[in-house]
Design a protein around this motif. Structure first.
Motif, PDB file in Angstrom:
ATOM      1  N   SER A 168       0.827  -1.209   0.000  1.00 50.63           N
ATOM      2  CA  SER A 168       0.000   0.000   0.000  1.00 50.63           C
ATOM      3  C   SER A 168       0.863   1.263   0.000  1.00 50.63           C
ATOM      4  N   LYS A 169       2.089   1.117   0.503  1.00 48.96           N
ATOM      5  CA  LYS A 169       2.988   2.279   0.552  1.00 48.96           C
ATOM      6  C   LYS A 169       3.385   2.717  -0.847  1.00 48.96           C
ATOM      7  N   THR A 170       3.688   1.751  -1.714  1.00 49.16           N
ATOM      8  CA  THR A 170       4.111   2.092  -3.082  1.00 49.16           C
ATOM      9  C   THR A 170       2.935   2.283  -4.014  1.00 49.16           C
ATOM     10  N   MET A 171       1.835   1.537  -3.784  1.00 54.80           N
ATOM     11  CA  MET A 171       0.692   1.612  -4.690  1.00 54.80           C
ATOM     12  C   MET A 171      -0.148   2.864  -4.451  1.00 54.80           C
ATOM     13  N   ASN A 185     -13.531   4.277  10.112  1.00 53.13           N
ATOM     14  CA  ASN A 185     -14.004   4.663   8.774  1.00 53.13           C
ATOM     15  C   ASN A 185     -13.383   3.716   7.750  1.00 53.13           C
ATOM     16  N   PRO A 186     -13.984   2.531   7.565  1.00 56.05           N
ATOM     17  CA  PRO A 186     -13.345   1.480   6.762  1.00 56.05           C
ATOM     18  C   PRO A 186     -13.046   1.866   5.320  1.00 56.05           C
ATOM     19  N   PHE A 187     -13.888   2.705   4.722  1.00 57.62           N
ATOM     20  CA  PHE A 187     -13.660   3.089   3.326  1.00 57.62           C
ATOM     21  C   PHE A 187     -13.213   4.545   3.239  1.00 57.62           C
ATOM     22  N   PHE A 188     -12.280   4.890   4.120  1.00 56.03           N
ATOM     23  CA  PHE A 188     -11.826   6.271   4.244  1.00 56.03           C
ATOM     24  C   PHE A 188     -11.188   6.809   2.980  1.00 56.03           C
ATOM     25  N   ASN A 189     -10.606   5.932   2.163  1.00 55.31           N
ATOM     26  CA  ASN A 189      -9.867   6.389   0.984  1.00 55.31           C
ATOM     27  C   ASN A 189     -10.631   6.167  -0.318  1.00 55.31           C
ATOM     28  N   ILE A 190     -11.932   5.883  -0.229  1.00 56.78           N
ATOM     29  CA  ILE A 190     -12.761   5.651  -1.416  1.00 56.78           C
ATOM     30  C   ILE A 190     -13.573   6.908  -1.726  1.00 56.78           C
ATOM     31  N   HIS A 220      -4.915   8.519  -3.487  1.00 62.59           N
ATOM     32  CA  HIS A 220      -3.473   8.291  -3.470  1.00 62.59           C
ATOM     33  C   HIS A 220      -2.831   9.429  -2.690  1.00 62.59           C
ATOM     34  N   GLY A 221      -1.962   9.083  -1.746  1.00 58.58           N
ATOM     35  CA  GLY A 221      -1.372  10.088  -0.864  1.00 58.58           C
ATOM     36  C   GLY A 221      -0.623  11.191  -1.572  1.00 58.58           C
ATOM     37  N   GLU A 222      -0.175  10.957  -2.808  1.00 64.42           N
ATOM     38  CA  GLU A 222       0.592  11.964  -3.545  1.00 64.42           C
ATOM     39  C   GLU A 222      -0.099  12.421  -4.827  1.00 64.42           C
ATOM     40  N   ARG A 250      -5.604  -2.462  -7.014  1.00 66.42           N
ATOM     41  CA  ARG A 250      -4.453  -1.995  -7.790  1.00 66.42           C
ATOM     42  C   ARG A 250      -4.817  -0.684  -8.491  1.00 66.42           C
ATOM     43  N   ASP A 251      -3.817   0.154  -8.620  1.00 69.52           N
ATOM     44  CA  ASP A 251      -3.963   1.424  -9.332  1.00 69.52           C
ATOM     45  C   ASP A 251      -3.946   1.134 -10.836  1.00 69.52           C
ATOM     46  N   ILE A 252      -5.066   1.438 -11.503  1.00 65.89           N
ATOM     47  CA  ILE A 252      -5.142   1.174 -12.951  1.00 65.89           C
ATOM     48  C   ILE A 252      -5.286   2.485 -13.728  1.00 65.89           C
ATOM     49  N   THR A 253      -4.794   3.578 -13.145  1.00 71.22           N
ATOM     50  CA  THR A 253      -4.926   4.876 -13.801  1.00 71.22           C
ATOM     51  C   THR A 253      -4.325   4.855 -15.198  1.00 71.22           C
ATOM     52  N   ARG A 254      -3.144   4.295 -15.328  1.00 68.97           N
ATOM     53  CA  ARG A 254      -2.501   4.254 -16.645  1.00 68.97           C
ATOM     54  C   ARG A 254      -3.318   3.424 -17.629  1.00 68.97           C
ATOM     55  N   GLN A 255      -3.781   2.265 -17.152  1.00 70.94           N
ATOM     56  CA  GLN A 255      -4.596   1.424 -18.025  1.00 70.94           C
ATOM     57  C   GLN A 255      -5.881   2.124 -18.420  1.00 70.94           C
ATOM     58  N   LYS A 256      -6.482   2.841 -17.435  1.00 70.05           N
ATOM     59  CA  LYS A 256      -7.719   3.563 -17.697  1.00 70.05           C
ATOM     60  C   LYS A 256      -7.488   4.662 -18.732  1.00 70.05           C
ATOM     61  N   GLU A 257      -6.403   5.387 -18.587  1.00 70.92           N
ATOM     62  CA  GLU A 257      -6.079   6.437 -19.543  1.00 70.92           C
ATOM     63  C   GLU A 257      -5.830   5.848 -20.921  1.00 70.92           C
ATOM     64  N   GLN A 258      -5.125   4.718 -20.954  1.00 68.30           N
ATOM     65  CA  GLN A 258      -4.866   4.059 -22.229  1.00 68.30           C
ATOM     66  C   GLN A 258      -6.169   3.585 -22.860  1.00 68.30           C
ATOM     67  N   GLN A 259      -7.055   3.043 -22.028  1.00 72.03           N
ATOM     68  CA  GLN A 259      -8.349   2.588 -22.525  1.00 72.03           C
ATOM     69  C   GLN A 259      -9.160   3.750 -23.094  1.00 72.03           C
ATOM     70  N   GLU A 260      -9.133   4.879 -22.372  1.00 65.20           N
ATOM     71  CA  GLU A 260      -9.858   6.053 -22.853  1.00 65.20           C
ATOM     72  C   GLU A 260      -9.287   6.556 -24.172  1.00 65.20           C
ATOM     73  N   LYS A 261      -7.955   6.469 -24.316  1.00 64.80           N
ATOM     74  CA  LYS A 261      -7.333   6.875 -25.572  1.00 64.80           C
ATOM     75  C   LYS A 261      -7.766   5.961 -26.709  1.00 64.80           C
ATOM     76  N   LEU A 262      -7.779   4.659 -26.427  1.00 60.93           N
ATOM     77  CA  LEU A 262      -8.193   3.695 -27.444  1.00 60.93           C
ATOM     78  C   LEU A 262      -9.644   3.925 -27.858  1.00 60.93           C
ATOM     79  N   GLU A 263     -10.491   4.196 -26.852  1.00 57.30           N
ATOM     80  CA  GLU A 263     -11.896   4.476 -27.153  1.00 57.30           C
ATOM     81  C   GLU A 263     -12.031   5.764 -27.960  1.00 57.30           C
ATOM     82  N   TYR A 264     -11.199   6.760 -27.615  1.00 55.15           N
ATOM     83  CA  TYR A 264     -11.231   8.025 -28.348  1.00 55.15           C
ATOM     84  C   TYR A 264     -10.862   7.801 -29.812  1.00 55.15           C
TER      85      TYR A 264
END
Length: 429
Positions: A168-171, A185-190, A220-222, A250-264
């Motif tokens: 969780s520290k790196t992800m 607050n179990p879902f504090f980061n959602i 994400h903390g950063e 898992r962080d899928i931001t890159r995959q999501k951005e790539q998917q959005e580009k492909l859809e675009y």
């Protein structure tokens, strides 16, 4: 032989101790308060490997592993004081194997312990095997969880964190050792838009036993909010009671951005950035649905650049592409919020205007489009003037398809081509 009920040396109450020895499933040994063995049932021979005669007159302490001796002596001493409870000890069999037992005691006569004490042994080998398997599985889980990149979370039915992997520290830039502060607050980061969905999915999984898969936003903390893939798998015990939820994130931001580009790119023209034929047909289908349901008319305006081939032949395809790009920009600006422009291919463009049901309104838009195209286009090699031929159809008929309305607009454009260029024609369909 077990002491007889009529044995005056023991004065034991009238009870069939032979039956107790014969039918008891557990090993039973009779000792005196000093720990000396006087008798035992057949089960003792099975678990120890010693014959009863080999055990008689020997101390029970002779068969207890060295590490448990002190504990066993204290336990026997506490029996005399009446304060002892069952305990566990490790015994050495005749073959040298060590077995763990839970031992309980029953005085033959509570008032006269010198008459003897029954020790009842419960073989713990099956239990120990389960415990070892559990510990090994826990160890294996920890080894896996702490060496994967995905974040692994264990959460109980009250949504309390049982475990969060160090990844969780790196992800997510979150220190897993701080999780205790977040139990309230179990879902504090959602993200607040996703909390209800996650809670419902969690509850449903505990009832149905089925895993769930979500794509949500987590903090994400950063980086701030990041797209996160989460898989929740409920775990139940042997009695089918819910034990905990295993969450893998898992962080899928890159995959999501790539998917959005492909859809675009799947729906947009790469040269101009305008919607392509595929996306345009999708939007026209939606307009047809509205027409069928509410009677809301719309218009299609199809046009191309007059003598565009001469531009390519004279100045080259690079200049031709610059002209196409400028026409696209001007068309997009002319349409604004009225509808949607698209490039069909080559120098052919089409515009859908929402809620345009009169020839006057369509004519007004065409005039604004023609005015935009009259301005000279500056390219890397020259300044070029262009004109356009425009065919439009006002779509009013229900239960028609995209191809029908497109052909009606194409027919209007063909009518212009027959008369010349730099004109427009409008029909109704």
């Amino acid at each position: 032989m077990v002491p007889s009920p009529n044995d005056e040396s023991t004065n034991m109450p009238n009870f069939n101790y032979e039956a107790l020895f014969e039918f008891a499933k557990d090993p039973i040994i009779i000792i005196n308060p000093l720990g000396d063995i006087s008798h035992g049932n057949s089960r003792v021979e099975e678990f120890s490997g010693f014959a009863i005669n080999e055990l008689k007159n020997r101390s029970i302490f002779d068969f207890i592993v060295k590490e448990d001796l002190e504990k066993a002596k204290i336990w026997i001493n506490n029996i005399e004081k009446g304060i002892s409870i069952e305990n566990s000890f490790r015994f050495v069999q005749k073959n040298g194997e060590v077995i763990n037992f839970i031992v309980n005691y029953i005085p033959i006569d509570q008032a006269h312990l010198e008459k003897g004490i029954f020790l009842v042994f419960k073989d713990m080998r099956s239990y120990d095997s389960l415990i070892n398997k559990y510990r090994q599985s826990e160890l294996n889980f920890k080894i896996i969880a702490e060496n994967v990149q995905d974040v692994i979370i264990l959460m109980n039915e009250q949504k309390e964190y049982l475990y969060v992997s160090p990844s969780s520290k790196t992800m997510f830039a979150f220190d897993n050792e701080m999780i205790g502060e977040k139990q309230h607050n179990p879902f504090f980061n959602i993200h607040e838009d996703d909390v209800k969905l996650l809670q419902q999915s969690f509850e449903d999984a505990t009832k149905t036993g089925k895993p769930y898969h979500l794509v949500i936003k987590a903090w994400h903390g950063e980086k701030g909010w990041v797209w996160t893939e989460m898989v929740g798998t409920p775990v139940f015990d042997a009695e089918k009671y819910f034990r905990h939820m295993v969450l893998v994130a898992r962080d899928i931001t890159r995959q999501k951005e790539q998917q959005e580009k492909l859809e675009y790119y799947a729906y947009h023209d790469t040269l101009t950035g305008l919607p392509n034929r595929r996306y345009f047909e999708k939007r026209v289908s939606e307009a047809i649905d509205r027409l069928n349901e509410t009677g809301q008319f719309f218009a299609l305006i199809l046009f191309d650049i007059d003598d565009f081939k001469k531009i390519n032949d004279t100045w080259g395809h690079n200049v031709g592409d610059q002209v196409i790009q400028e026409v696209a920009n001007r068309t997009k600006e002319a349409v604004g919020e009225l509808g949607m422009p698209a490039r069909l291919g080559g120098d052919e463009f089409i515009v859908m205007i929402d809620d345009y049901g009169t020839e006057e309104s369509v004519t007004q838009f065409i005039h604004s489009l023609q005015e935009a195209m009259r301005k000279e286009i500056k390219t890397e090699k020259s300044t070029i003037s262009i004109s356009t031929s425009i065919g439009a159809t006002i779509c009013t008929e229900k239960h028609k398809d995209v191809f029908y309305f497109y052909k009606r607009a194409d027919h209007a454009l063909y009518h212009v081509k027959e008369k010349g260029k730099n004109q427009y024609h409008i029909n109704c369909s």
